[in-house]
Write a protein that holds these residues in place. Structure first.
Motif, PDB file in Angstrom:
ATOM      1  N   GLN A  84      97.077  11.129 -40.162  1.00  0.00           N
ATOM      2  CA  GLN A  84      97.006  12.387 -40.883  1.00  0.00           C
ATOM      3  C   GLN A  84      97.253  13.575 -39.951  1.00  0.00           C
ATOM      4  O   GLN A  84      96.920  13.519 -38.761  1.00  0.00           O
ATOM      5  CB  GLN A  84      95.639  12.569 -41.539  1.00  0.00           C
ATOM      6  CG  GLN A  84      95.402  11.755 -42.781  1.00  0.00           C
ATOM      7  CD  GLN A  84      94.070  12.095 -43.430  1.00  0.00           C
ATOM      8  OE1 GLN A  84      93.263  12.844 -42.882  1.00  0.00           O
ATOM      9  NE2 GLN A  84      93.838  11.541 -44.605  1.00  0.00           N
ATOM     10  N   ASP A  93      96.958  21.183 -43.964  1.00  0.00           N
ATOM     11  CA  ASP A  93      96.645  19.876 -43.375  1.00  0.00           C
ATOM     12  C   ASP A  93      95.677  19.138 -44.274  1.00  0.00           C
ATOM     13  O   ASP A  93      95.430  19.546 -45.404  1.00  0.00           O
ATOM     14  CB  ASP A  93      96.102  20.038 -41.952  1.00  0.00           C
ATOM     15  CG  ASP A  93      94.672  20.573 -41.912  1.00  0.00           C
ATOM     16  OD1 ASP A  93      94.196  21.131 -42.936  1.00  0.00           O
ATOM     17  OD2 ASP A  93      94.016  20.440 -40.867  1.00  0.00           O
ATOM     18  N   HIS A  94      95.139  18.033 -43.769  1.00  0.00           N
ATOM     19  CA  HIS A  94      94.230  17.206 -44.580  1.00  0.00           C
ATOM     20  C   HIS A  94      92.760  17.581 -44.397  1.00  0.00           C
ATOM     21  O   HIS A  94      91.896  17.003 -45.065  1.00  0.00           O
ATOM     22  CB  HIS A  94      94.422  15.722 -44.241  1.00  0.00           C
ATOM     23  CG  HIS A  94      95.705  15.157 -44.771  1.00  0.00           C
ATOM     24  ND1 HIS A  94      95.847  14.719 -46.074  1.00  0.00           N
ATOM     25  CD2 HIS A  94      96.904  14.967 -44.184  1.00  0.00           C
ATOM     26  CE1 HIS A  94      97.069  14.274 -46.266  1.00  0.00           C
ATOM     27  NE2 HIS A  94      97.745  14.418 -45.137  1.00  0.00           N
ATOM     28  N   ARG A  97      92.527  12.388 -48.681  1.00  0.00           N
ATOM     29  CA  ARG A  97      93.766  11.612 -48.715  1.00  0.00           C
ATOM     30  C   ARG A  97      94.707  12.040 -49.841  1.00  0.00           C
ATOM     31  O   ARG A  97      95.672  11.352 -50.127  1.00  0.00           O
ATOM     32  CB  ARG A  97      93.439  10.120 -48.805  1.00  0.00           C
ATOM     33  CG  ARG A  97      92.672   9.627 -47.581  1.00  0.00           C
ATOM     34  CD  ARG A  97      92.670   8.118 -47.469  1.00  0.00           C
ATOM     35  NE  ARG A  97      92.035   7.696 -46.215  1.00  0.00           N
ATOM     36  CZ  ARG A  97      92.144   6.472 -45.703  1.00  0.00           C
ATOM     37  NH1 ARG A  97      92.866   5.548 -46.313  1.00  0.00           N
ATOM     38  NH2 ARG A  97      91.544   6.163 -44.569  1.00  0.00           N
ATOM     39  N   ASP A  98      94.388  13.167 -50.483  1.00  0.00           N
ATOM     40  CA  ASP A  98      95.361  13.673 -51.444  1.00  0.00           C
ATOM     41  C   ASP A  98      96.215  14.737 -50.759  1.00  0.00           C
ATOM     42  O   ASP A  98      96.483  14.650 -49.569  1.00  0.00           O
ATOM     43  CB  ASP A  98      94.662  14.174 -52.716  1.00  0.00           C
ATOM     44  CG  ASP A  98      93.733  15.363 -52.456  1.00  0.00           C
ATOM     45  OD1 ASP A  98      93.633  15.791 -51.289  1.00  0.00           O
ATOM     46  OD2 ASP A  98      93.139  15.860 -53.424  1.00  0.00           O
ATOM     47  N   GLU A  99      96.623  15.763 -51.451  1.00  0.00           N
ATOM     48  CA  GLU A  99      97.554  16.729 -50.907  1.00  0.00           C
ATOM     49  C   GLU A  99      96.974  17.533 -49.740  1.00  0.00           C
ATOM     50  O   GLU A  99      95.763  17.717 -49.626  1.00  0.00           O
ATOM     51  CB  GLU A  99      97.977  17.707 -52.006  1.00  0.00           C
ATOM     52  CG  GLU A  99      96.815  18.534 -52.560  1.00  0.00           C
ATOM     53  CD  GLU A  99      97.254  19.485 -53.654  1.00  0.00           C
ATOM     54  OE1 GLU A  99      98.250  20.182 -53.447  1.00  0.00           O
ATOM     55  OE2 GLU A  99      96.593  19.519 -54.702  1.00  0.00           O
ATOM     56  N   GLU A 100      97.872  18.002 -48.869  1.00  0.00           N
ATOM     57  CA  GLU A 100      97.473  18.906 -47.802  1.00  0.00           C
ATOM     58  C   GLU A 100      97.204  20.292 -48.387  1.00  0.00           C
ATOM     59  O   GLU A 100      97.836  20.703 -49.361  1.00  0.00           O
ATOM     60  CB  GLU A 100      98.584  18.988 -46.746  1.00  0.00           C
ATOM     61  CG  GLU A 100      98.825  17.692 -45.998  1.00  0.00           C
ATOM     62  CD  GLU A 100      99.889  17.832 -44.929  1.00  0.00           C
ATOM     63  OE1 GLU A 100     100.592  18.868 -44.919  1.00  0.00           O
ATOM     64  OE2 GLU A 100     100.031  16.919 -44.104  1.00  0.00           O
ATOM     65  N   ARG A 101      96.243  20.978 -47.767  1.00  0.00           N
ATOM     66  CA  ARG A 101      95.900  22.319 -48.222  1.00  0.00           C
ATOM     67  C   ARG A 101      95.615  23.192 -47.001  1.00  0.00           C
ATOM     68  O   ARG A 101      95.533  22.714 -45.869  1.00  0.00           O
ATOM     69  CB  ARG A 101      94.667  22.300 -49.130  1.00  0.00           C
ATOM     70  CG  ARG A 101      94.792  21.382 -50.329  1.00  0.00           C
ATOM     71  CD  ARG A 101      93.659  21.621 -51.304  1.00  0.00           C
ATOM     72  NE  ARG A 101      93.650  20.610 -52.372  1.00  0.00           N
ATOM     73  CZ  ARG A 101      93.037  20.754 -53.529  1.00  0.00           C
ATOM     74  NH1 ARG A 101      92.386  21.871 -53.799  1.00  0.00           N
ATOM     75  NH2 ARG A 101      93.068  19.799 -54.440  1.00  0.00           N
ATOM     76  N   ALA A 155      88.598  19.353 -52.770  1.00  0.00           N
ATOM     77  CA  ALA A 155      89.563  18.392 -52.254  1.00  0.00           C
ATOM     78  C   ALA A 155      88.969  16.995 -52.373  1.00  0.00           C
ATOM     79  O   ALA A 155      87.782  16.795 -52.135  1.00  0.00           O
ATOM     80  CB  ALA A 155      89.899  18.712 -50.809  1.00  0.00           C
TER      81      ALA A 155
END
Length: 621
Positions: A357, A403-404, A410-414, A524
Motif C-alpha cells: 500500500q 493514500d490508504h 483496503r478500499d479507495e485512497e483518500r 473509510a
C-alpha cells in the motif's frame, strides 16, 4: 472441540528471535520456529485440534486444579503454579537468549513443592502451520528427533530432551507420565537441530537447565537495570519494555508489530491479519519508547536496519510500510483454510497484502526516529543524512497525494489526516536535524512546504459541523488519530480547534477510559464486515493528552483504569472487546509503547505539579 483459552490467560516467552505463548493450564500453544515469521510447530491457539501443542499438566485432575501464572520480576521467565488438594507444583518456562536463531531452544522445568503429584506430557508438533507431515525417531542419547517429512534441504527438525522417560506414538507425538514427590524435578528441552548434524552429543540435562535458567535470569535483570526510568508505575512500564524487547530481533534490530498472526479483531470476524512483521511506523514508535527508558542499544540497532532499507531504495517512493524482520520486502498474503481459527474466526491469514500500500505517514515516523536518535542516542552520519534529504524531498513533492491511511484501509485512497500530519512531521524533523547539525539542505523549500501542510490541515480538515478535525478531507468522521496532533507538536494543547476536537472525540469515541479508533460506518473501510473493539493504544493517547492539558487527576484515574484491563501478567493485545476481553494479535507492541509514553508523560506532569521538576513536554513520535 476443546474450549479455547482466553488470550489474557497466556504468557509470552522468547529468545529475541522468536516467541512462544504458554497457557495457564501449562500448554505451549503457539511457537513459530525458529524466527518470528517462521511457520509454526505449535499453533493450538488457532486450532485446538489440528494446530499442535506441548502440554504438561497434572494427570486425572480435571476441574480440581487451580493455576496461577506470574513472571519472575524484571524477567521474561514465566512460572505456572498448579494448586491441588494433593500438592503444589511449579512449571518454569523460558527461552535462552542466543546470538543466532539456529540455537533456538525452549526450556521447561517442573518442580513439585508439596505432596506427590502425577504429571502427563504430550508433545504434539504440527509442522509448517500444521500442513506438513513429520515423524519422530528415538536417538541413542535418549532424546527424540522430530523431523518434517520434506525432500528439500529446508526441512525442519528439532529434538526433545527429557530427564524422564518418553515414548513416541504412532501418530508422531511424544508422551510420558510420572509421579514426582516434594523436592523432585523434571526437565524438558526442545532445541533446533541442523538437518546435516552428524550426530547428537549426550549432556547433563539438569546441569544445562540450571545454567540456562541462571543465564536467562541474569540477561533480563541486567537489561532492566540499565533503564533510567525511576518514575511511577515502574513495574507496568518495565513489563511493557520487556514485552517490546521480546518482540525485537537480536540479529536484525527490527521489531515485529505483534507476536501472533490470524487472531481476530472481533470474535467470529474476518479481520484476522498477520502482524509478525516490521512496520516502519510501529518500530519507529518502539524505538522512541526505548530511548525514553534509556535503552539506546536497541535504537542504534534499529537505526542500522533503517539505514539498510534507505540504501536499498532505488526511489524514495519504494519505501514499504512493512518488511520482514530481515528487511525482505515480499510478504505474500495467503489463507490457511485448514485451520478453524481462534474461536472459529476465519480466515486465518499469513503474510500481509497491505505491505504494498501507499502510505505517506511512514515517512514522518521514519524521520522522527532519526531525529530522536540524533538528539538522544548519538549523532547520525552525513551518509545517512543524504538518504534523509532524498526522502524529505520526496515528501515535499508528494505530500498532497491521497493514500490508504495509517489504518491501512483496503478500499479507495483518500486524503487522510494521518498522512498530512505525518508529512508535516517529516519536514519538521528534517529541518530540525539540518539546523542542529548544520547539514546542507534546501531549508527554504522545506520551510515553505511545512507551512503549506499546516495550513492545509488547519483549514481543510476542519469540519464546522463536527467542530473537529476529521478523518479525511471532505469527510465528517472523527478519528482517534487526531489525538496525535498535540503529541507530535503540530498543534498546542491550548489551540481552540484542538480543544474542540478533543471534546468531540470524547463525545463520540470515548467510553470511560476506552477509545474506538473510529466508527467504520460512514468512514473509510477495509471492505470487510463486522465490528471491532476499542483500540487500547488510543486510550493511552487520550490519557497523555489529558495530562498535557493539565487534567492530571482525570488522566491518572483513567490511566489506572486502563491498567486494569491488562492480562494478569500485564500484557495487552491490540484491542479490548465490549466485554473487557483481549482481542486482536497478542501481545501488541503499539499498545505497550503507548502505555510507556502515557506513563512517562503523566509521571513528569505529576512531578511538576508537586514541584519535583520542570514540566518539559516532548513529542510522542
Amino acid at each position: 472441540m476443546p474450549h479455547p483459552t482466553p488470550l489474557e490467560n497466556y504468557g509470552l516467552i522468547g529468545n529475541l528471535h522468536t516467541v512462544a505463548l504458554v497457557s495457564k493450564a501449562g500448554s505451549l500453544d503457539y511457537l513459530p520456529f525458529t524466527r518470528f515469521d517462521s511457520p509454526t510447530i505449535f499453533a493450538a491457539l488457532l486450532d485446538a485440534e489440528k494446530g499442535g501443542a506441548w502440554s504438561i499438566e497434572p494427570a486425572g485432575a480435571e476441574g480440581e486444579v487451580r493455576t496461577k501464572q506470574l513472571y519472575l520480576p524484571n524477567t521474561g521467565v514465566l512460572l505456572t503454579r498448579f494448586l491441588l488438594e494433593g500438592g503444589i507444583a511449579e512449571l518454569t518456562d523460558f527461552m535462552p537468549v542466543k546470538r543466532h536463531e539456529q540455537n533456538c531452544a525452549v526450556v521447561r522445568s517442573l518442580r513439585v513443592i508439596k505432596g506427590s503429584l502425577t504429571f502427563q506430557l504430550r508433545c504434539a508438533p504440527r509442522f509448517e502451520y500444521a500442513r506438513a507431515p513429520h515423524h519422530v525417531v528415538a536417538q541413542h542419547d535418549g532424546s527424540l528427533l522430530f523431523k518434517e517429512l520434506e525432500s528439500t534441504d529446508a526441512a525442519l527438525q528439532f529434538r526433545l530432551l527429557s530427564s524422564h522417560p518418553l515414548e513416541a506414538t504412532s501418530d508422531g507425538d511424544a508422551v510420558g507420565s510420572w509421579t514426582l514427590h516434594a523436592g523432585e524435578t523434571a526437565s524438558f528441552v526442545i532445541e533446533a537441530t541442523p538437518v546435516d548434524d552428524p550426530g547428537f552429543i549426550a549432556r547433563d540435562l539438569e546441569h544445562y537447565t540450571e545454567a540456562a535458567f541462571a543465564d536467562t535470569l541474569s540477561f533480563w535483570r541486567e537489561w532492566v537495570e540499565s533503564s533510567t526510568y525511576t518514575g511511577r508505575w515502574r513495574e507496568m512500564v518495565m513489563r511493557s519494555a520487556i514485552t517490546l524487547k521480546l518482540l525485537t530481533s537480536l540479529e536484525f534490530g527490527s521489531t515485529v508489530a505483534a507476536a501472533t498472526f490470524g487472531l481476530p479483531e472481533a470474535v467470529g470476524g474476518t479481520r484476522n491479519w498477520d502482524y509478525r512483521f516490521t512496520w516502519v511506523r510501529d518500530a519507529a514508535f518502539t524505538m522512541y519508547a526505548f530511548l525514553r527508558l534509556g535503552f539506546t542499544t536497541e535504537s542504534k540497532a534499529f537505526l542500522r536496519w533503517i539505514m539498510d532499507r534507505c540504501e536499498q531504495l532505488a526511489d524514495a517512493a519504494d519505501l514499504q510500510l512493512m518488511y520482514r524482520i530481515d528487511g525482505s520486502p515480499e510478504l505474500p498474503e495467503q489463507e490457511l483454510k485448514h485451520l478453524s481459527g481462534y474461536r472459529d474466526s476465519r480466515p486465518v491469514r499469513i503474510g500481509n497484502g497491505a505491505a504494498k500500500q501507499f502510505q505517506l505517514d511512514i515517512y514522518g515516523e521514519l524521520l522522527d526516529t532519526v531525529y530522536l536518535y540524533n538528539k538522544y542516542g548519538g549523532a547520525i552520519t552525513y551518509a545517512l543524512w543524504q538518504q534523509i534529504c532524498r526522502i524529505t524531498d520526496f515528501v515535499a513533492a508528494n505530500w498532497h497525494r491521497p493514500d490508504h491511511g495509517i489504518w491501512e484501509v483496503r478500499d479507495e485512497e483518500r486524503h487522510f489526516l494521518s498522512a498530512k500530519m505525518m508529512c508535516w512531521v517529516a519536514l519538521d524533523r528534517a529541518i530540525r536535524i539540518a539546523e542542529d547539525r548544520s547539514f546542507p539542505a534546501p531549508l527554504a523549500d522545506w520551510h515553505r512546504v511545512r507551512n503549506e501542510i499546516y495550513e492545509e490541515v488547519y483549514h481543510n480538515f476542519w469540519s464546522e459541523e463536527k467542530q473537529a478535525f476529521v478523518q479525511y478531507k471532505g469527510g465528517e468522521v472523527l478519528d482517534a488519530i487526531a489525538l496525535l496532533l498535540p503529541l507530535i507538536r503540530m498543534f498546542s494543547p491550548a489551540e481552540p480547534r484542538w480543544q474542540a476536537t478533543m471534546r468531540a472525540i470524547e463525545h463520540e469515541l470515548v467510553v470511560d477510559s476506552l477509545v474506538f479508533r473510529y466508527h467504520a460506518e460512514g468512514g473509510a473501510t477495509d471492505g470487510l464486515t463486522g465490528q471491532e473493539g476499542t483500540f487500547t493504544m488510543c486510550s493511552f493517547w487520550y490519557i497523555e493528552n489529558l495530562s498535557r492539558a493539565g487534567e492530571l487527576d482525570k488522566a491518572r484515574l483513567l490511566f489506572e483504569k486502563v491498567l486494569g484491563f491488562a492480562s494478569p501478567l500485564g500484557l495487552y493485545s491490540e484491542q479490548i472487546s465490549p466485554q473487557g476481553a483481549q482481542i486482536g494479535n497478542y501481545p501488541q507492541a503499539f499498545t505497550h509503547l503507548a502505555l510507556i509514553s502515557a506513563a512517562f508523560q503523566l509521571d513528569r506532569d505529576l512531578d511538576a505539579r508537586h514541584g519535583k521538576g520542570p514540566n518539559r513536554g516532548h513529542a510522542f513520535v
